[in-house]
Design an enzyme around this catalytic site. Structure first.
Site, PDB file in Angstrom:
ATOM      1  N   LYS A 175       0.763  -1.089   0.007  1.00 17.70           N
ATOM      2  CA  LYS A 175       0.046   0.024   0.120  1.00 17.70           C
ATOM      3  C   LYS A 175       0.993   1.177  -0.011  1.00 17.70           C
ATOM      4  O   LYS A 175       1.752   1.513   0.904  1.00 17.70           O
ATOM      5  CB  LYS A 175      -1.046  -0.022   1.241  1.00 17.70           C
ATOM      6  CG  LYS A 175      -1.652   1.183   1.564  1.00 17.70           C
ATOM      7  CD  LYS A 175      -2.686   1.090   2.715  1.00 17.70           C
ATOM      8  CE  LYS A 175      -3.369   2.396   3.037  1.00 17.70           C
ATOM      9  NZ  LYS A 175      -3.969   2.376   4.286  1.00 17.70           N
ATOM     10  N   ILE A 205      -4.737  -0.071  13.824  1.00 16.11           N
ATOM     11  CA  ILE A 205      -3.803  -1.165  13.967  1.00 16.11           C
ATOM     12  C   ILE A 205      -2.524  -0.425  14.377  1.00 16.11           C
ATOM     13  O   ILE A 205      -1.726  -0.792  15.263  1.00 16.11           O
ATOM     14  CB  ILE A 205      -3.520  -2.045  13.016  1.00 16.11           C
ATOM     15  CG1 ILE A 205      -4.798  -2.972  12.635  1.00 16.11           C
ATOM     16  CG2 ILE A 205      -2.370  -2.748  12.956  1.00 16.11           C
ATOM     17  CD1 ILE A 205      -4.969  -3.686  11.314  1.00 16.11           C
ATOM     18  N   THR A 239      -5.936   3.795  10.981  1.00 16.91           N
ATOM     19  CA  THR A 239      -5.060   4.074  12.205  1.00 16.91           C
ATOM     20  C   THR A 239      -5.107   3.316  13.358  1.00 16.91           C
ATOM     21  O   THR A 239      -4.609   3.341  14.099  1.00 16.91           O
ATOM     22  CB  THR A 239      -5.409   5.690  12.413  1.00 16.91           C
ATOM     23  OG1 THR A 239      -6.988   5.828  12.670  1.00 16.91           O
ATOM     24  CG2 THR A 239      -4.822   6.608  11.686  1.00 16.91           C
TER      25      THR A 239
HETATM   26  P1  FAD Z   1     -11.754  -7.987  18.323  1.00 13.62           P
HETATM   27  O1  FAD Z   1     -11.025  -8.538  16.945  1.00 13.62           O
HETATM   28  O2  FAD Z   1     -13.190  -7.931  18.367  1.00 13.62           O
HETATM   29  O3  FAD Z   1     -10.948  -9.128  19.457  1.00 13.62           O
HETATM   30  C1  FAD Z   1     -11.828  -9.429  20.454  1.00 13.62           C
HETATM   31  C2  FAD Z   1     -11.330 -10.681  21.031  1.00 13.62           C
HETATM   32  O4  FAD Z   1     -11.768 -10.854  22.528  1.00 13.62           O
HETATM   33  C3  FAD Z   1     -11.716 -11.878  20.649  1.00 13.62           C
HETATM   34  O5  FAD Z   1     -10.801 -12.892  20.321  1.00 13.62           O
HETATM   35  C4  FAD Z   1     -12.729 -12.551  21.259  1.00 13.62           C
HETATM   36  O6  FAD Z   1     -12.987 -13.848  21.062  1.00 13.62           O
HETATM   37  C5  FAD Z   1     -12.361 -12.096  22.966  1.00 13.62           C
HETATM   38  N1  FAD Z   1     -13.352 -11.974  23.691  1.00 13.62           N
HETATM   39  C6  FAD Z   1     -14.474 -10.919  23.894  1.00 13.62           C
HETATM   40  N2  FAD Z   1     -15.020 -11.113  24.824  1.00 13.62           N
HETATM   41  C7  FAD Z   1     -14.665 -12.469  25.522  1.00 13.62           C
HETATM   42  C8  FAD Z   1     -15.144 -13.201  26.392  1.00 13.62           C
HETATM   43  N3  FAD Z   1     -16.130 -12.880  27.186  1.00 13.62           N
HETATM   44  N4  FAD Z   1     -14.454 -14.255  26.696  1.00 13.62           N
HETATM   45  C9  FAD Z   1     -13.207 -14.695  26.093  1.00 13.62           C
HETATM   46  N5  FAD Z   1     -12.790 -13.996  24.895  1.00 13.62           N
HETATM   47  C10 FAD Z   1     -13.576 -12.843  24.602  1.00 13.62           C
HETATM   48  N6  FAD Z   1      -8.053  -0.892  11.646  1.00 13.62           N
HETATM   49  C11 FAD Z   1      -7.108  -0.632  10.764  1.00 13.62           C
HETATM   50  O7  FAD Z   1      -5.983  -0.043  11.177  1.00 13.62           O
HETATM   51  N7  FAD Z   1      -7.053  -0.459   9.541  1.00 13.62           N
HETATM   52  C12 FAD Z   1      -8.503  -0.749   8.936  1.00 13.62           C
HETATM   53  O8  FAD Z   1      -8.574  -0.977   7.759  1.00 13.62           O
HETATM   54  C13 FAD Z   1      -9.465  -0.994   9.720  1.00 13.62           C
HETATM   55  N8  FAD Z   1     -10.589  -1.339   9.192  1.00 13.62           N
HETATM   56  C14 FAD Z   1     -11.708  -1.334  10.099  1.00 13.62           C
HETATM   57  C15 FAD Z   1     -13.089  -1.598   9.660  1.00 13.62           C
HETATM   58  C16 FAD Z   1     -14.145  -1.459  10.541  1.00 13.62           C
HETATM   59  C17 FAD Z   1     -15.500  -1.546  10.168  1.00 13.62           C
HETATM   60  C18 FAD Z   1     -13.893  -1.707  12.054  1.00 13.62           C
HETATM   61  C19 FAD Z   1     -15.019  -1.836  13.122  1.00 13.62           C
HETATM   62  C20 FAD Z   1     -12.686  -1.454  12.373  1.00 13.62           C
HETATM   63  C21 FAD Z   1     -11.511  -1.533  11.586  1.00 13.62           C
HETATM   64  N9  FAD Z   1     -10.435  -1.385  12.233  1.00 13.62           N
HETATM   65  C22 FAD Z   1      -9.153  -1.136  11.163  1.00 13.62           C
HETATM   66  C23 FAD Z   1      -9.869  -1.504  13.418  1.00 13.62           C
HETATM   67  C24 FAD Z   1      -9.207  -2.947  13.479  1.00 13.62           C
HETATM   68  O9  FAD Z   1     -10.222  -3.636  12.945  1.00 13.62           O
HETATM   69  C25 FAD Z   1      -9.119  -3.348  15.103  1.00 13.62           C
HETATM   70  O10 FAD Z   1      -8.498  -2.222  15.509  1.00 13.62           O
HETATM   71  C26 FAD Z   1      -8.641  -4.702  15.511  1.00 13.62           C
HETATM   72  O11 FAD Z   1      -9.075  -5.676  14.325  1.00 13.62           O
HETATM   73  C27 FAD Z   1      -8.227  -4.990  16.791  1.00 13.62           C
HETATM   74  O12 FAD Z   1      -9.527  -5.444  17.212  1.00 13.62           O
HETATM   75  P2  FAD Z   1      -9.446  -6.017  18.627  1.00 13.62           P
HETATM   76  O13 FAD Z   1      -8.387  -7.107  18.687  1.00 13.62           O
HETATM   77  O14 FAD Z   1      -9.533  -5.029  19.847  1.00 13.62           O
HETATM   78  O15 FAD Z   1     -10.912  -6.890  18.642  1.00 13.62           O
END
Ligand code: FAD
Length: 512
Positions: free
Chosen positions: A79, A348, A346
């Site tokens: 990218k 990640i 932003t």
């Molecule tokens: P999640 O992926 O939701 O993971 C949560 C984890 O917690 C999972 O493993 C789940 O199993 C666990 N969990 C939850 N509750 C429990 C429980 N009770 N017991 C045990 N485990 C539990 N970021 C970028 O940098 N570039 C992008 O292009 C981008 N596009 C995006 C588009 C959209 C529409 C959205 C919403 C977000 C986007 N993001 C992007 C942000 C990015 O997706 C997130 O920052 C990244 O995926 C991190 O997510 P996370 O790990 O915090 O949460």
């Protein structure tokens, strides 16, 4: 080693945030600390988040990852920037590229000289002065190598697109090899110590209790620890960031394989297009105040370049941030700490920045409040400056073709953003504040791309003759063009260096 050292780290959640944290911690700490990651197969990860910004390369380098192996494992592509279509006005297109614009001359950036000549009608499009914005227009890509220093090829600055679920899997393999223990199970309770309210343990549905000294909340928008258990408030920024829904759907790849994310504005939001080796990730981010889910879905599905590969997924969100992301013995990393819509990819990066900050301010059992306060202050500053940059995309528009764009054009904005717009509007100047993420090139490209035109330029630029400036700019433009001409296509570059073993699904562009 101090006897006061903490031993047991518990990471809650196995999405991008959880596994990035596990990988970085295991790399730095090895087996000197016990690192446990708890995730539940019953609770899906967000499953999006596939476009990045160039700092991700620092993360990969710190983990000592082989870039080709990483791209093969994640169906990744390169990218060079983001193309914004229909943002300033319908029919517009500009690229926010990650590389520099031209070269500095004396005390001023190339942009100041370009501005003078552009105002006189004697400079071509700004895109022609940066390899990161010119190369994407013909789908060219080349990784810059140290021996290219001194040529525009050495200035190429890239990020990646990757498949989010494959990325988490890849980092899981890395972390487990370095001693991280994964526990499968759904957390049903968080136990706090009576004496001081610190987290003592999390309890799984099976009854198993996982105790720790330091907890990293990567549970996504559920925010199990920082929100549910520790009751840290979430600050809602939807008065500045109007979109609150996303619909995601993959489609088949089409040629050419472009080295950029595309963001196309629609009447109440915008659509992302992220090209991977095996598919294109698409999504429509929109405001539920101005558009129904049915209409948003139909706009998305009518604007796919290839055959739809799955049913649409619906993702509501609240743009904003947690007021304190480190509280007592818990730090929130990832969506539990806040969320910006993905317009500038932003989130990640914010994960990566949070991990680096935790490592720099790593606690012992004493958990010094001064360290925690410093962490929170740095995080707040980072969030607020990124927030301003994102609001700029909505505010700086001439679009008046829908109630959504009329709202954005007329909305109040933070004083910190207004100051940057005013400074640029007068003489095209920009000053980066401290360690804020986006620098001059990013702000200038977006402000110019969205139609803000400075009234003048730095008068000291006039101390050089017009002929000298013309020659300076002409030379930059022609050298960049020659470099782009010799670059391979993005597709060829990937085929040669990092093609994934599962063949690409390529189809002809669909006729709409
Ligand atoms: P999640 O992926 O939701 O993971 C949560 C984890 O917690 C999972 O493993 C789940 O199993 C666990 N969990 C939850 N509750 C429990 C429980 N009770 N017991 C045990 N485990 C539990 N970021 C970028 O940098 N570039 C992008 O292009 C981008 N596009 C995006 C588009 C959209 C529409 C959205 C919403 C977000 C986007 N993001 C992007 C942000 C990015 O997706 C997130 O920052 C990244 O995926 C991190 O997510 P996370 O790990 O915090 O949460």
């Amino acid at each position: 080693m101090s006897g006061n050292r903490l031993r047991n780290i518990v990471i809650v959640g196995g999405g991008t945030a959880g596994w990035m944290t596990a990988a970085a911690f295991s790399n730095v700490m090895g087996k000197h600390y016990n690192i446990c990651l708890v995730e539940s197969d019953e609770i899906a990860t967000i499953g999006v988040g596939e476009a990045t910004i160039p700092m991700i390369k620092d993360f990969n380098v710190a983990l000592d990852l082989d870039e080709n192996e990483f791209l093969r494992a994640t169906q990744g592509t390169y990218k060079l920037g983001i193309e914004f279509v229909n943002w300033g006005q319908v029919g517009d297109s500009y690229i926010h590229g990650f590389g520099k614009i031209g070269q500095d001359l004396g005390p001023f950036a190339c942009y100041q000289y370009w501005l003078k000549m552009h105002q006189a009608g004697e400079a071509s499009d700004l895109e022609n002065y940066s390899i990161n914005t010119l190369a994407p227009r013909t789908s060219k890509f080349l990784r810059s190598e140290p021996e290219m220093a001194g040529s525009p090829l050495g200035d190429i600055n890239n990020a990646f697109h990757f498949d989010a679920s494959l990325y988490a899997k890849f980092l899981r393999g890395y972390s487990e090899k370095r001693g991280v223990v994964r526990t499968e199970g759904r957390i049903v309770q968080t136990v706090l110590r009576e004496a001081d309210g610190f987290i003592e343990s999390v309890v799984l549905a099976s009854g198993e209790k996982i105790s720790g000294d330091f907890f990293i909340d990567c549970s996504g928008t559920r925010a199990l620890l920082i929100g549910d258990a520790l009751k840290r408030d979430y600050e809602d920024w939807s008065h500045w960031l109007p979109c609150d829904r996303a619909i995601a759907v993959p489609c088949e790849s089409v040629t050419p394989l472009v080295p950029f994310t595309r963001s196309t504005a629609h009447s109440a939001g915008w659509q992302w297009r992220i090209p991977l080796q095996h598919r294109i990730g698409n999504g429509h981010v929109y405001s539920s105040r101005f558009m129904s889910q049915d209409e948003a879905t139909s706009i998305l599905l009518n604007n796919l370049d290839g055959k739809q590969l799955a049913e649409p997924r619906y993702i509501p969100f609240i743009p904003g941030r947690r007021k304190e992301t480190w509280h007592k013995n818990c730090v929130a990393v990832g969506l539990s700490s806040g969320f910006f819509e993905p317009i500038e990819s932003t989130n990640i990066h914010l994960i990566q920045a949070a991990i680096a900050r935790v490592i720099r301010l790593f606690p012992n059992m004493g958990f010094q409040q001064a360290d925690i306060d410093e962490y929170n202050a740095q995080t707040q500053f980072e969030y607020e400056r990124i927030r301003d940059f994102i609001i700029l995309h909505y505010k700086a528009t001439q679009r008046d073709d829908s109630p959504f764009w009329n709202h954005c054009r007329n909305m109040d904005i933070p004083a910190t953003l207004q100051h940057k717009i005013d400074l640029f509007s007068s003489n095209g100047r920009f000053f980066r504040e401290g360690s804020e993420l986006f620098g001059e090139v990013s702000w200038v490209q977006v402000m110019h791309g969205q139609g803000i035109r400075p009234q003048s330029y730095n008068p000291l630029v006039d101390l050089r003759s017009k002929e000298e400036i013309k020659m300076f700019l002409g030379n930059i433009e022609s050298v960049i063009k020659k470099c782009v001409d010799v670059m391979p296509t993005h597709e060829d570059y990937i085929a040669q260096h990092c093609a994934a073993s599962v063949p690409q699904v390529m189809a002809s562009p669909s006729v709409r």
